[in-house]
Design a protein around this motif. Structure first.
Motif, short mmCIF file in Angstrom:
data_model
loop_
_atom_site.label_atom_id
_atom_site.label_comp_id
_atom_site.label_asym_id
_atom_site.label_seq_id
_atom_site.Cartn_x
_atom_site.Cartn_y
_atom_site.Cartn_z
N ALA A 1 0.82 -1.21 0.00
CA ALA A 1 0.00 0.00 0.00
C ALA A 1 0.86 1.26 0.00
O ALA A 1 0.55 2.23 -0.70
CB ALA A 1 -0.94 0.00 1.20
N VAL A 2 1.93 1.26 0.78
CA VAL A 2 2.76 2.45 0.90
C VAL A 2 3.77 2.53 -0.25
O VAL A 2 3.78 3.49 -1.03
CB VAL A 2 3.49 2.49 2.26
N TYR A 3 4.62 1.53 -0.38
CA TYR A 3 5.70 1.59 -1.37
C TYR A 3 5.23 1.30 -2.79
O TYR A 3 5.92 1.64 -3.74
CB TYR A 3 6.83 0.63 -0.97
N GLY A 4 4.07 0.69 -2.95
CA GLY A 4 3.55 0.40 -4.29
C GLY A 4 2.74 1.53 -4.88
O GLY A 4 2.35 1.48 -6.05
N ALA B 1 10.98 3.66 -2.27
CA ALA B 1 11.30 2.23 -2.36
C ALA B 1 12.70 1.99 -2.91
O ALA B 1 13.21 0.88 -2.84
CB ALA B 1 10.27 1.51 -3.22
N LEU B 2 13.32 3.03 -3.47
CA LEU B 2 14.66 2.89 -4.03
C LEU B 2 15.68 2.78 -2.90
O LEU B 2 15.51 3.34 -1.83
CB LEU B 2 14.99 4.09 -4.91
N GLY B 3 16.75 2.07 -3.17
CA GLY B 3 17.81 1.93 -2.17
C GLY B 3 17.60 0.75 -1.25
O GLY B 3 16.51 0.16 -1.20
N VAL B 4 18.63 0.41 -0.53
CA VAL B 4 18.59 -0.76 0.34
C VAL B 4 17.82 -0.46 1.62
O VAL B 4 16.95 -1.22 2.03
CB VAL B 4 20.03 -1.23 0.68
N GLN B 5 18.13 0.64 2.28
CA GLN B 5 17.45 1.01 3.51
C GLN B 5 16.28 1.93 3.19
O GLN B 5 16.46 3.06 2.74
CB GLN B 5 18.41 1.70 4.48
#
Length: 178
Positions: A113-116, A124-128
């Motif tokens: 819901a949040v990152y999509g 959403a990019l990056g490891v952390q």
């Protein structure tokens, strides 16, 4: 005789002052400890979007705070920090979240819901991931940082739209604009 008493008092005060001064590292050493603690925590291999680890550095003591899904992450964080030069004590107050299939399902749905959501995909990019999703017995807390107040509110709205949550607490911080 009276002069000797004053000398003893002055010497004792000097020793006490020196003792207290040694409880706090110099500012540069304190800054180095803070940077190294941050680095060590971010490098933990199982530290993910569903975990939130914070810390305080007070002199030579590091206090670890937050919540994690895996019990091993709590001990990994303590072990990583206690080996930093200058750290004499680690107070590990990290809470291990209870195991729950319902919470696991909520975590995945909240992540989608949040990152999509297209307006929030940049996070959403990056490891952390900068937005941490903490779920405890159906209660959700969003921790971390976002670029602006609109993104903070949007993340809260997206999380609120996930069915099965009992409450949403939006603790996201807005980074100050430069």
């Amino acid at each position: 005789m009276r002069r000797n008493s004053w000398v003893v008092v002055v010497i004792l005060l000097s020793l006490v002052t020196l003792g207290f001064a040694q409880d706090q590292p110099p500012a540069k050493a304190q800054e180095r400890i803070v940077k190294e603690v941050r680095h060590e925590l971010l490098m933990l291999p199982y530290f993910g979007v569903f975990d939130n680890i914070a810390y305080k550095v007070d002199g030579y003591t590091v206090t670890l705070l937050g919540q994690v899904v895996r019990p091993t992450l709590k001990s990994d964080a303590e072990n990583a920090v206690k080996h930093i030069e200058g750290v004499e004590k680690v107070d590990n107050q990290i809470e291990v979240l209870p195991l729950s299939p319902m919470d696991d399902r909520l975590r995945l749905e909240l992540y989608r819901a949040v990152y999509g959501y297209p307006a929030l995909e940049k996070y959403a990019l990056g490891v952390q991931k900068p937005i941490r999703i903490i779920v405890k017995n159906g209660h959700v807390t969003l921790e971390g940082v976002v670029d602006n107040e609109g993104d903070k509110n949007l993340a809260g709205l997206r999380a609120n739209g996930v069915s099965g949550t009992f409450s949403i607490t939006n603790n996201l911080q807005v980074t100050p604009s430069k």
